[in-house]
Design an enzyme around this catalytic site. Structure first.
Site, PDB file in Angstrom:
ATOM      1  N   CYS A  86       1.071  -1.065  -0.027  1.00 45.12           N
ATOM      2  CA  CYS A  86      -0.057  -0.190   0.058  1.00 45.12           C
ATOM      3  C   CYS A  86       0.977   1.156  -0.246  1.00 45.12           C
ATOM      4  O   CYS A  86       1.381   1.596  -1.007  1.00 45.12           O
ATOM      5  CB  CYS A  86      -0.963   0.071   1.196  1.00 45.12           C
ATOM      6  SG  CYS A  86      -2.526   1.015   0.655  1.00 45.12           S
ATOM      7  N   HIS A 100      -3.848  -5.203   0.270  1.00 44.24           N
ATOM      8  CA  HIS A 100      -3.168  -5.776   1.550  1.00 44.24           C
ATOM      9  C   HIS A 100      -3.504  -7.152   1.554  1.00 44.24           C
ATOM     10  O   HIS A 100      -4.253  -7.663   2.148  1.00 44.24           O
ATOM     11  CB  HIS A 100      -4.190  -4.829   2.642  1.00 44.24           C
ATOM     12  CG  HIS A 100      -3.828  -3.586   3.100  1.00 44.24           C
ATOM     13  ND1 HIS A 100      -2.808  -3.164   3.821  1.00 44.24           N
ATOM     14  CD2 HIS A 100      -4.238  -2.604   2.449  1.00 44.24           C
ATOM     15  CE1 HIS A 100      -2.793  -2.073   3.767  1.00 44.24           C
ATOM     16  NE2 HIS A 100      -3.563  -1.290   3.131  1.00 44.24           N
ATOM     17  N   GLU A 138      -2.093  -9.446   2.927  1.00 43.46           N
ATOM     18  CA  GLU A 138      -2.037 -10.001   4.307  1.00 43.46           C
ATOM     19  C   GLU A 138      -3.197 -10.351   4.797  1.00 43.46           C
ATOM     20  O   GLU A 138      -3.264 -11.317   5.588  1.00 43.46           O
ATOM     21  CB  GLU A 138      -1.047  -9.198   5.235  1.00 43.46           C
ATOM     22  CG  GLU A 138      -1.668  -7.688   5.594  1.00 43.46           C
ATOM     23  CD  GLU A 138      -1.468  -6.794   4.614  1.00 43.46           C
ATOM     24  OE1 GLU A 138      -1.141  -7.048   3.466  1.00 43.46           O
ATOM     25  OE2 GLU A 138      -1.750  -5.585   4.923  1.00 43.46           O
TER      26      GLU A 138
END
Ligand code: GLN
Length: 548
Positions: free
Chosen positions: A383, A508, A510
């Site tokens: 990001c 993102h 993750e």
């Protein structure tokens, strides 16, 4: 009718109630039950989106774009299920609904009160999630600590649930700390006794006590806890510090957790199947190599600020048969010179440029990025990390002096990163970023495309700024090409085509990383680090990963 497990905490916060709740969910799912998890956050904020990561840890973003407490991330990782805005209840949301209904006239003639109106709304929300999901078991974690003023209405509501629901439907689990006193060389149960007394004062008698301690508890301590809390001896569970959080389901199941819960909730006999999970924990504990991962960000003092990224790194390391050794680098220290960029350069390491907001620390990150790019070490920009990659390359390769972002300097003459068009009219701060799962279309013959093995990918987003499409051509000529576009047409993935692994994403990834299926971008990053780590190359197998 669905059953409910309520998890409360005593003595202090940060004991790992989220991990215990997630581990319980993990085990009950492994035994074949349908489970749904709810987090209650007694703060007045409507959601976690406006809170500082220093104070509250990571903001976890769900598929539907809700900005949640980080525990929701644990739920997703431990259960492999998706959560949404319905799985989080805050004081702010409850009051917002009740006050709206009052204005609409829903309570005409009545005095609107904490009991029953607020407590009814809490119970309505809990039942709603349970019914909609069709879950056999709804696991509700009550955030904060018993005794907190803000928790009272929630504890009152869960107390009432036992009256409302059929016998055998409700179980209360209380997690509390048992500190070790060095100078007398003993474990002290008094704080736990007090927290249970507080719970009983409210009207809740726990059915199970989970004792958090550093090294576990003796039989004597277990007996003492049982006596003073009126919880049967076999319902007192030990929860010592584990080598990894993923070990907690195994620690609990070794003490018969599923059997005890099943008995309490009259569920019949089913057995937990922890085989796959144990395989993953064994991979972590028996890692054949250590890989150094530098995480460069601004909120590194509180490790919880980057919880999902940390976990994605650990999932990926396990998948390549290694252990990640994380080195936190505070970008403000790089910026003010108290840490030199040279001191973090390591040709065998990998670097994650972390997400973030605001100007402070950015020049530190940009200075580090320049060196890392030139050394051709694996770098993953998440990001804000990707936005800074673009700014660094614009300045130092394209030659645009003063290239910047309008987030950092609204008057920059060269806005390589600029506010998304849709954001320009946004006035309210809460829940208004570009949030949740968004589609990106990947470009053929790029690293991103190879990694995902697909033309279209969905990752979750949380941002207000984008790479300005006007600079894409110049960045591309400098080798920093777009490898994925958002539906709106701005760069969602970018990569330096001549480097081994230098890739950023506006998303993102993750948030979708799971122990047994790491996020593809993190996994590929870790493979690149493993490969780069030439000396240890033969120890690292690229094929032993999750498919095994
Ligand atoms: N501050 C940047 C933006 O709003 C990046 C946000 C992030 O890293 N999550 O676009």
């Amino acid at each position: 009718m669905g059953k409910y497990i309520f998890v409360t905490g005593g003595v202090m916060s940060s004991l790992g109630k989220g991990i215990v709740s997630s581990s319980t969910a993990n085990l009950m799912i492994s035994a074949g039950y349908k489970v749904v998890s709810i987090k209650i956050d007694p703060y007045i904020n409507v959601d976690a989106g406006t809170m500082n990561p220093y104070a509250h840890g990571e903001v976890f973003v769900t598929e539907d774009g809700y900005e949640a407490d980080l525990d929701m991330g644990h739920y997703e990782r431990f259960t492999n299920m998706l959560t949404s805005r319905d799985n989080n209840i805050t004081t702010g949301q409850v009051y917002q609904s009740v006050i709206r209904m009052e204005r609409e006239g829903a309570y005409l003639g009545k005095c609107v009160q904490l009991v029953p109106h607020i407590t009814d709304e809490i119970k309505r929300r809990l039942r709603d999630v349970s019914q909609k999901s069709g879950a056999d078991i709804t696991i509700v974690e009550v955030g904060g600590t018993v005794g907190d003023m803000e928790s009272q209405p929630f504890l009152e509501a869960i107390r009432q649930m036992k009256l409302d629901e059929p016998a055998g439907s409700i179980m209360y689990i209380h997690l509390a700390h048992i500190p070790f006193l060095k100078h007398t060389n003993e474990l002290k149960t008094k704080p736990l006794q007090h927290s249970v007394q507080e719970l009983r004062r409210i009207g809740i008698q726990p059915d199970m006590i989970i004792c958090r301690s550093e090294n576990g508890i003796s039989d004597d301590i277990r007996r003492k806890v049982s006596l003073f809390t009126s919880v049967p001896y076999d319902m007192v569970i030990s929860d010592p510090d584990a080598s990894t959080i993923y070990e907690v389901p195994l620690v609990l199941e070794n003490q018969g957790m599923v059997g005890k819960i099943s008995k309490m909730l009259q569920l019949g006999i089913k057995e937990a199947d922890t085989k796959q999970w144990k395989g993953f924990v064994d991979r972590i504990n028996n890692a054949r190599a250590d890989l150094n991962i530098y995480m460069i960000g601004k909120y590194t003092d509180d490790r919880d600020s980057y919880m999902s990224i940390t976990e994605a790194v650990h999932h990926s390391a396990a998948a390549v048969g290694a252990r990640a050794i994380i080195h936190w680098v505070e970008s403000t220290n790089l910026e003010d010179g108290s840490i030199s960029v040279n001191s973090i350069l390591d040709d065998n390491a990998g670097y994650v440029i972390l997400p973030g907001f605001g100007k402070r620390g950015t020049e530190g990150k940009i200075a580090a990025l320049k060196e890392l790019r030139m050394r051709n070490v694996p770098v993953l920009g998440i990001c804000f990390g990707m936005q800074l990659m673009a700014i660094e390359i614009a300045r130092n390769v394209v030659g645009i002096e003063g290239a910047g972002s309008t987030e950092l300097d609204p008057n920059t003459g060269h806005p390589v990163v600029d506010m998304l068009e849709e954001q320009k009219k946004v006035k309210m701060m809460g829940g208004t970023m570009r949030l949740g799962s968004r589609r990106a279309t990947l470009v053929d013959n790029t690293l991103a495309h190879k990694i995902y093995g697909s033309n279209v990918v969905y990752e979750r987003h949380r941002h207000r700024y984008e790479i300005n499409p006007e600079y894409v051509e110049a960045l591309g000529k400098a080798g920093f090409i777009v490898s994925g576009y958002s539906d709106e047409g701005f760069p969602d993935f970018m990569e330096l085509k001549d480097n081994l692994f230098y890739i950023g994403t506006q998303g993102h990834p993750e948030f979708k990383s799971r122990p047994l299926s790491p996020a593809p971008l993190f996994r590929a990053f870790m493979e690149a680090v493993a490969e780069r780590n030439m000396l240890k190359k033969e120890d690292i197998s690229r094929t032993n990963a999750v498919s095994k």
